[in-house]
Design a protein around this motif. Structure first.
Motif, PDB file in Angstrom:
ATOM      1  N   ALA A   1       0.828  -1.206   0.000  1.00  0.00           N
ATOM      2  CA  ALA A   1       0.000   0.000   0.000  1.00  0.00           C
ATOM      3  C   ALA A   1       0.858   1.250   0.000  1.00  0.00           C
ATOM      4  O   ALA A   1       1.773   1.387   0.829  1.00  0.00           O
ATOM      5  N   TYR A   2       0.552   2.180  -0.918  1.00  0.00           N
ATOM      6  CA  TYR A   2       1.266   3.450  -1.029  1.00  0.00           C
ATOM      7  C   TYR A   2       0.249   4.563  -1.273  1.00  0.00           C
ATOM      8  O   TYR A   2      -0.683   4.392  -2.066  1.00  0.00           O
ATOM      9  N   ASP A   3       0.467   5.702  -0.643  1.00  0.00           N
ATOM     10  CA  ASP A   3      -0.447   6.824  -0.869  1.00  0.00           C
ATOM     11  C   ASP A   3       0.177   7.940  -1.694  1.00  0.00           C
ATOM     12  O   ASP A   3      -0.433   8.994  -1.876  1.00  0.00           O
ATOM     13  N   SER A   4       1.381   7.719  -2.213  1.00  0.00           N
ATOM     14  CA  SER A   4       2.057   8.767  -2.986  1.00  0.00           C
ATOM     15  C   SER A   4       2.584   8.235  -4.309  1.00  0.00           C
ATOM     16  O   SER A   4       3.523   8.793  -4.886  1.00  0.00           O
ATOM     17  N   LEU A   5       1.984   7.157  -4.796  1.00  0.00           N
ATOM     18  CA  LEU A   5       2.407   6.533  -6.046  1.00  0.00           C
ATOM     19  C   LEU A   5       1.659   7.181  -7.207  1.00  0.00           C
ATOM     20  O   LEU A   5       0.448   7.372  -7.159  1.00  0.00           O
ATOM     21  N   GLY A   6       2.406   7.543  -8.253  1.00  0.00           N
ATOM     22  CA  GLY A   6       1.801   8.168  -9.418  1.00  0.00           C
ATOM     23  C   GLY A   6       2.314   7.563 -10.701  1.00  0.00           C
ATOM     24  O   GLY A   6       3.478   7.143 -10.795  1.00  0.00           O
ATOM     25  N   SER A   7       1.450   7.519 -11.713  1.00  0.00           N
ATOM     26  CA  SER A   7       1.800   6.934 -13.001  1.00  0.00           C
ATOM     27  C   SER A   7       1.440   7.904 -14.120  1.00  0.00           C
ATOM     28  O   SER A   7       0.361   8.505 -14.096  1.00  0.00           O
TER      29      SER A   7
ATOM     30  N   GLY B   1      -6.578   7.001  -8.051  1.00  0.00           N
ATOM     31  CA  GLY B   1      -6.526   5.586  -7.719  1.00  0.00           C
ATOM     32  C   GLY B   1      -6.560   5.345  -6.223  1.00  0.00           C
ATOM     33  O   GLY B   1      -7.004   6.184  -5.424  1.00  0.00           O
ATOM     34  N   LEU B   2      -6.058   4.189  -5.827  1.00  0.00           N
ATOM     35  CA  LEU B   2      -6.111   3.787  -4.420  1.00  0.00           C
ATOM     36  C   LEU B   2      -5.474   4.798  -3.472  1.00  0.00           C
ATOM     37  O   LEU B   2      -5.953   4.935  -2.336  1.00  0.00           O
ATOM     38  N   PRO B   3      -4.410   5.524  -3.854  1.00  0.00           N
ATOM     39  CA  PRO B   3      -3.873   6.528  -2.924  1.00  0.00           C
ATOM     40  C   PRO B   3      -4.920   7.518  -2.421  1.00  0.00           C
ATOM     41  O   PRO B   3      -4.808   8.005  -1.289  1.00  0.00           O
TER      42      PRO B   3
END
Length: 350
Positions: A307-313, A322-324
């Protein structure tokens, strides 16, 4: 990605030899309907489930219906069957669902060319199936009136499937809409994360909005009314994008060519503090400023957390939250054609 467990049974029958309890079903607010791998059901139950028929363009009315469901990461192909689906004590009875990769029918060429990547295994899908709890009741309402490309098919033999219209009551459906109560939407509650992510997270999936003490709306919610496709708009650095909130995407997906990226991930030298403005289709309602963080994706992935709240694509299309977006929030998804207080669905609230 978030997972739930579902028990899938032959309609109207509860028994160990008539049911399969399937874990690691992806919980997805970005799609609609239950889709389960045939391998997760087991070949016996997958074959026994009643076949959905009744395609509008099927001259016999008896041919099996199959579906190509296209996601951002690829496609699922398989038969439409009927089953009872139980999630957390709530049962959707005798509802249409997709049995992915059941081997009944050859994948049509237009499905392969549009979907590109076959998600027909647990490894490819990253799950044993999908529980789609987006804001619609059926996955392709337009398919009731129009033959959509790479969507529904009627199959007259193992190697012959033709594109077709399908009535709404034969389409894959949101299981929550089929519950007998607490059926107007869902809440996903996930805790806030530390910087750098977390190895695992436990949250809550709550059925119904404003129907029980545990699912009341907050006193001053942020509400985003959605269009017929479940979209709203996001304005980021002066540019406005069509937008959705999607628990099935593990990152926020958006375009910002001022930030370096590598492969699937943005890779800023230091974690960035960013923000964007979210606006629903009800222009009389206030917009919402949402802050978010963007960290180096490959550095995050090095710890192999879940789980990550700072992931970007990076992506040149829509702005997908998304989930973040879900971490540290209660996110309400109201289904279309419902009224919650004075607010008609569909909407997102948080």
């Amino acid at each position: 990605m978030p997972y739930v467990t579902a028990t899938i049974c032959f309609p109207g029958v509860q028994g160990s030899n008539q049911c399969a309890t399937v874990d690691h079903m992806q919980l997805d607010t970005g799609s609609v309907g239950v889709r389960v791998l045939g391998s997760a059901l087991g070949s016996t139950l997958a074959a026994r489930l009643p076949t959905q028929t009744g395609a509008t363009d099927d001259p016999t009315g008896n041919a099996s219906i199959a579906e190509c469901a296209v996601f951002g990461s690829g496609y699922t192909w398989g038969s439409i069957k009927r089953a009872d689906v139980t999630i957390g004590g709530k049962t959707a009875g005798n509802m249409p669902l997709q049995v992915i990769a059941d081997g009944q029918y050859s994948t049509p060429s237009d499905c392969q060319s549009r979907g590109v990547y076959n998600l027909g295994s647990a490894t490819a899908l990253g799950a044993n199936g999908v529980i789609g709890i987006g804001p619609a009741q059926r996955d392709f309402p337009a398919a009731a009136q129009t033959v959509l490309p790479s969507a529904y098919y009627y199959c007259t033999s193992a190697t012959s499937c033709a594109n077709t219209r399908v009535p709404l009551d034969t389409q894959v459906m949101n299981p929550v809409a089929d519950f007998t109560s607490d059926n107007n939407g869902t809440i996903i509650r996930l805790p806030a994360l530390p910087a750098g992510g977390q190895a695992s997270v436990t949250g809550e999936l709550v059925f119904g909005i404003g129907t029980q003490k545990n699912n009341a709306m907050p006193s001053q919610p942020n509400i985003l009314a959605l269009d017929q496709y479940g979209y709203f708009s996001t304005t980021y650095k002066g540019n406005t994008f069509s937008s959705a909130i999607d628990s099935g995407s593990n990152a926020n997906i958006f375009a910002d060519y001022t930030v370096p990226f590598s492969g699937h991930w943005y890779v800023p030298a230091t974690t960035l503090s960013l923000s964007a403005i979210l606006t629903g289709v009800d222009k009389a309602a206030p917009s919402v400023n949402v802050p978010f963080s963007l960290a180096n994706g490959w550095n995050l992935m090095a710890n192999q957390y879940a789980a990550y709240d700072s992931l970007g694509s990076p992506s040149a299309g829509m702005f997908i939250w998304g989930l973040p977006f879900f971490f540290g929030r209660s996110v309400y998804t109201a289904i279309n054609n419902v009224m919650i207080g004075k607010q008609p669905g569909p909407f997102i609230a948080f």
